[in-house]
Write a protein that holds these residues in place. Structure first.
Motif, PDB file in Angstrom:
ATOM      1  N   PRO A  13       3.025  36.331  38.890  1.00  0.00           N
ATOM      2  CA  PRO A  13       2.992  37.799  38.830  1.00  0.00           C
ATOM      3  C   PRO A  13       2.741  38.389  40.215  1.00  0.00           C
ATOM      4  CG  PRO A  13       1.772  36.865  37.001  1.00  0.00           C
ATOM      5  CD  PRO A  13       2.138  35.707  37.893  1.00  0.00           C
ATOM      6  N   GLY A  14       3.486  39.445  40.517  1.00  0.00           N
ATOM      7  CA  GLY A  14       3.407  40.071  41.829  1.00  0.00           C
ATOM      8  C   GLY A  14       4.370  39.491  42.839  1.00  0.00           C
ATOM      9  N   GLY A  15       5.009  38.402  42.486  1.00  0.00           N
ATOM     10  CA  GLY A  15       5.940  37.741  43.391  1.00  0.00           C
ATOM     11  C   GLY A  15       7.320  38.376  43.401  1.00  0.00           C
ATOM     12  N   SER A  16       8.221  37.747  44.142  1.00  0.00           N
ATOM     13  CA  SER A  16       9.576  38.280  44.307  1.00  0.00           C
ATOM     14  C   SER A  16      10.621  37.194  44.089  1.00  0.00           C
ATOM     15  CB  SER A  16       9.753  38.855  45.718  1.00  0.00           C
ATOM     16  OG  SER A  16       8.877  39.928  45.956  1.00  0.00           O
ATOM     17  N   LEU A  17      11.783  37.620  43.664  1.00  0.00           N
ATOM     18  CA  LEU A  17      12.957  36.761  43.551  1.00  0.00           C
ATOM     19  C   LEU A  17      14.183  37.587  43.889  1.00  0.00           C
ATOM     20  CD1 LEU A  17      12.582  34.725  40.202  1.00  0.00           C
ATOM     21  CD2 LEU A  17      12.602  33.779  42.523  1.00  0.00           C
ATOM     22  N   THR A  18      15.210  36.926  44.378  1.00  0.00           N
ATOM     23  CA  THR A  18      16.497  37.580  44.578  1.00  0.00           C
ATOM     24  C   THR A  18      17.559  36.827  43.798  1.00  0.00           C
ATOM     25  OG1 THR A  18      15.908  38.345  46.793  1.00  0.00           O
ATOM     26  CG2 THR A  18      18.241  38.319  46.232  1.00  0.00           C
ATOM     27  N   LEU A  19      18.180  37.526  42.870  1.00  0.00           N
ATOM     28  CA  LEU A  19      19.269  36.949  42.095  1.00  0.00           C
ATOM     29  C   LEU A  19      20.592  37.269  42.781  1.00  0.00           C
ATOM     30  CD1 LEU A  19      18.191  37.914  38.459  1.00  0.00           C
ATOM     31  CD2 LEU A  19      17.472  35.969  39.861  1.00  0.00           C
ATOM     32  N   ASN A  76      31.867  39.045  48.191  1.00  0.00           N
ATOM     33  CA  ASN A  76      32.183  39.055  46.757  1.00  0.00           C
ATOM     34  C   ASN A  76      30.956  38.740  45.904  1.00  0.00           C
ATOM     35  OD1 ASN A  76      34.736  39.948  46.008  1.00  0.00           O
ATOM     36  ND2 ASN A  76      35.264  38.008  45.022  1.00  0.00           N
ATOM     37  N   THR A  77      29.832  39.321  46.283  1.00  0.00           N
ATOM     38  CA  THR A  77      28.562  38.999  45.631  1.00  0.00           C
ATOM     39  C   THR A  77      27.744  40.260  45.393  1.00  0.00           C
ATOM     40  OG1 THR A  77      28.524  36.824  46.717  1.00  0.00           O
ATOM     41  CG2 THR A  77      26.440  37.636  45.820  1.00  0.00           C
ATOM     42  N   VAL A  78      27.065  40.293  44.263  1.00  0.00           N
ATOM     43  CA  VAL A  78      26.113  41.351  43.970  1.00  0.00           C
ATOM     44  C   VAL A  78      24.729  40.715  43.856  1.00  0.00           C
ATOM     45  CG1 VAL A  78      26.411  41.198  41.470  1.00  0.00           C
ATOM     46  CG2 VAL A  78      25.612  43.330  42.486  1.00  0.00           C
ATOM     47  N   TYR A  79      23.713  41.457  44.262  1.00  0.00           N
ATOM     48  CA  TYR A  79      22.353  40.930  44.304  1.00  0.00           C
ATOM     49  C   TYR A  79      21.414  41.798  43.464  1.00  0.00           C
ATOM     50  CZ  TYR A  79      24.313  38.677  48.440  1.00  0.00           C
ATOM     51  OH  TYR A  79      25.110  37.959  49.295  1.00  0.00           O
ATOM     52  N   LEU A  80      20.319  41.173  43.052  1.00  0.00           N
ATOM     53  CA  LEU A  80      19.230  41.917  42.428  1.00  0.00           C
ATOM     54  C   LEU A  80      17.942  41.437  43.078  1.00  0.00           C
ATOM     55  CD1 LEU A  80      18.521  44.022  40.226  1.00  0.00           C
ATOM     56  CD2 LEU A  80      17.980  42.087  38.732  1.00  0.00           C
ATOM     57  N   GLN A  81      17.386  42.280  43.936  1.00  0.00           N
ATOM     58  CA  GLN A  81      16.112  41.990  44.574  1.00  0.00           C
ATOM     59  C   GLN A  81      15.012  42.439  43.623  1.00  0.00           C
ATOM     60  OE1 GLN A  81      15.213  40.495  47.594  1.00  0.00           O
ATOM     61  NE2 GLN A  81      13.127  40.690  46.789  1.00  0.00           N
ATOM     62  N   MET A  82      14.143  41.499  43.248  1.00  0.00           N
ATOM     63  CA  MET A  82      13.106  41.767  42.263  1.00  0.00           C
ATOM     64  C   MET A  82      11.747  41.595  42.920  1.00  0.00           C
ATOM     65  SD  MET A  82      14.976  39.341  39.439  1.00  0.00           S
ATOM     66  CE  MET A  82      13.983  39.790  38.046  1.00  0.00           C
ATOM     67  N   ASN A  83      11.003  42.677  43.042  1.00  0.00           N
ATOM     68  CA  ASN A  83       9.669  42.650  43.647  1.00  0.00           C
ATOM     69  C   ASN A  83       8.614  43.024  42.617  1.00  0.00           C
ATOM     70  OD1 ASN A  83      10.834  42.101  46.200  1.00  0.00           O
ATOM     71  ND2 ASN A  83      11.083  44.289  46.608  1.00  0.00           N
ATOM     72  N   SER A  84       7.376  42.722  42.937  1.00  0.00           N
ATOM     73  CA  SER A  84       6.238  43.057  42.063  1.00  0.00           C
ATOM     74  C   SER A  84       6.514  42.629  40.626  1.00  0.00           C
ATOM     75  CB  SER A  84       5.956  44.570  42.125  1.00  0.00           C
ATOM     76  OG  SER A  84       5.693  44.974  43.444  1.00  0.00           O
ATOM     77  N   GLY A 117      24.248  33.667  33.152  1.00  0.00           N
ATOM     78  CA  GLY A 117      22.816  33.921  33.053  1.00  0.00           C
ATOM     79  C   GLY A 117      21.982  32.984  33.904  1.00  0.00           C
ATOM     80  N   THR A 118      20.865  33.508  34.379  1.00  0.00           N
ATOM     81  CA  THR A 118      19.915  32.711  35.145  1.00  0.00           C
ATOM     82  C   THR A 118      18.509  33.070  34.666  1.00  0.00           C
ATOM     83  OG1 THR A 118      19.199  32.071  37.386  1.00  0.00           O
ATOM     84  CG2 THR A 118      19.831  34.365  37.080  1.00  0.00           C
ATOM     85  N   GLN A 119      17.674  32.040  34.450  1.00  0.00           N
ATOM     86  CA  GLN A 119      16.361  32.243  33.860  1.00  0.00           C
ATOM     87  C   GLN A 119      15.352  32.691  34.916  1.00  0.00           C
ATOM     88  OE1 GLN A 119      15.135  31.751  30.508  1.00  0.00           O
ATOM     89  NE2 GLN A 119      13.325  32.746  31.390  1.00  0.00           N
ATOM     90  N   VAL A 120      14.616  33.744  34.596  1.00  0.00           N
ATOM     91  CA  VAL A 120      13.508  34.197  35.426  1.00  0.00           C
ATOM     92  C   VAL A 120      12.236  34.117  34.585  1.00  0.00           C
ATOM     93  CG1 VAL A 120      12.465  36.166  36.616  1.00  0.00           C
ATOM     94  CG2 VAL A 120      14.915  35.697  36.862  1.00  0.00           C
ATOM     95  N   THR A 121      11.255  33.385  35.073  1.00  0.00           N
ATOM     96  CA  THR A 121       9.980  33.241  34.376  1.00  0.00           C
ATOM     97  C   THR A 121       8.856  33.695  35.298  1.00  0.00           C
ATOM     98  OG1 THR A 121      10.829  31.350  33.105  1.00  0.00           O
ATOM     99  CG2 THR A 121       8.435  31.661  33.173  1.00  0.00           C
ATOM    100  N   VAL A 122       8.095  34.681  34.826  1.00  0.00           N
ATOM    101  CA  VAL A 122       6.977  35.213  35.608  1.00  0.00           C
ATOM    102  C   VAL A 122       5.690  34.807  34.898  1.00  0.00           C
ATOM    103  CG1 VAL A 122       5.934  37.243  36.661  1.00  0.00           C
ATOM    104  CG2 VAL A 122       8.419  37.149  36.274  1.00  0.00           C
ATOM    105  N   SER A 123       4.973  33.904  35.529  1.00  0.00           N
ATOM    106  CA  SER A 123       3.778  33.355  34.884  1.00  0.00           C
ATOM    107  C   SER A 123       2.858  32.757  35.934  1.00  0.00           C
ATOM    108  CB  SER A 123       4.176  32.276  33.876  1.00  0.00           C
ATOM    109  OG  SER A 123       3.032  31.665  33.330  1.00  0.00           O
ATOM    110  N   SER A 124       1.564  32.835  35.660  1.00  0.00           N
ATOM    111  CA  SER A 124       0.587  32.205  36.549  1.00  0.00           C
ATOM    112  C   SER A 124       0.259  30.803  36.062  1.00  0.00           C
ATOM    113  CB  SER A 124      -0.675  33.060  36.627  1.00  0.00           C
ATOM    114  OG  SER A 124      -1.193  33.309  35.346  1.00  0.00           O
TER     115      SER A 124
END
Length: 124
Positions: A13-19, A76-84, A117-124
């Motif tokens: 939690p609070g971390g970041s990922l870029t898809l 030819n790419t789209v991104y999703l920057q995921m913060n917090s 699809g790509t799995q994102v898991t937010v967990s401590s």
């Protein structure tokens, strides 16, 4: 039309990922693009979208200020920057494209082509 999503993983939690969502078989510049998420036992729901030409972006209320959608037509790419990131962001994330912008862009049925699809898991 093929879409390959990547970049998911486990983050605290609070971390970041870029898809990333790489397109092949067509020119991304001719399409509008979006990201959706689907948590276990829930319906797929809209996360973010970006239009071609003007680059206008749209976000679900739950991710505004935390996520950023962008596109690199040269790659030819789209991104999703995921913060917090929050535990409730845990889901499989899908990219989607369509040739035409639909005012009902939050609906799954408004998008013609989907990535795997790509799995994102937010967990401590």
């Amino acid at each position: 039309v093929q879409l390959q999503a990547s970049g998911g993983g486990l983050v605290q939690p609070g971390g970041s990922l870029t898809l990333s969502c790489a397109a092949s078989g067509f020119f991304l510049s001719e399409y509008v693009m979006a990201w959706f998420s689907q948590a276990p036992g829930k319906e797929r729901e809209f996360v973010a979208a970006i239009r071609r030409w003007n680059g206008f972006t749209y976000y679900a209320d739950s991710v505004k200020g935390r996520f950023t959608i962008s596109r690199d037509d040269a790659k030819n790419t789209v991104y999703l920057q995921m913060n917090s990131l929050k535990p409730e962001d845990t889901a499989v994330y899908y990219c989607a494209v369509d040739r035409i912008w639909n005012v009902s862009y939050k609906r799954v049925s408004s998008w013609d082509y989907w990535g795997q699809g790509t799995q994102v898991t937010v967990s401590s």
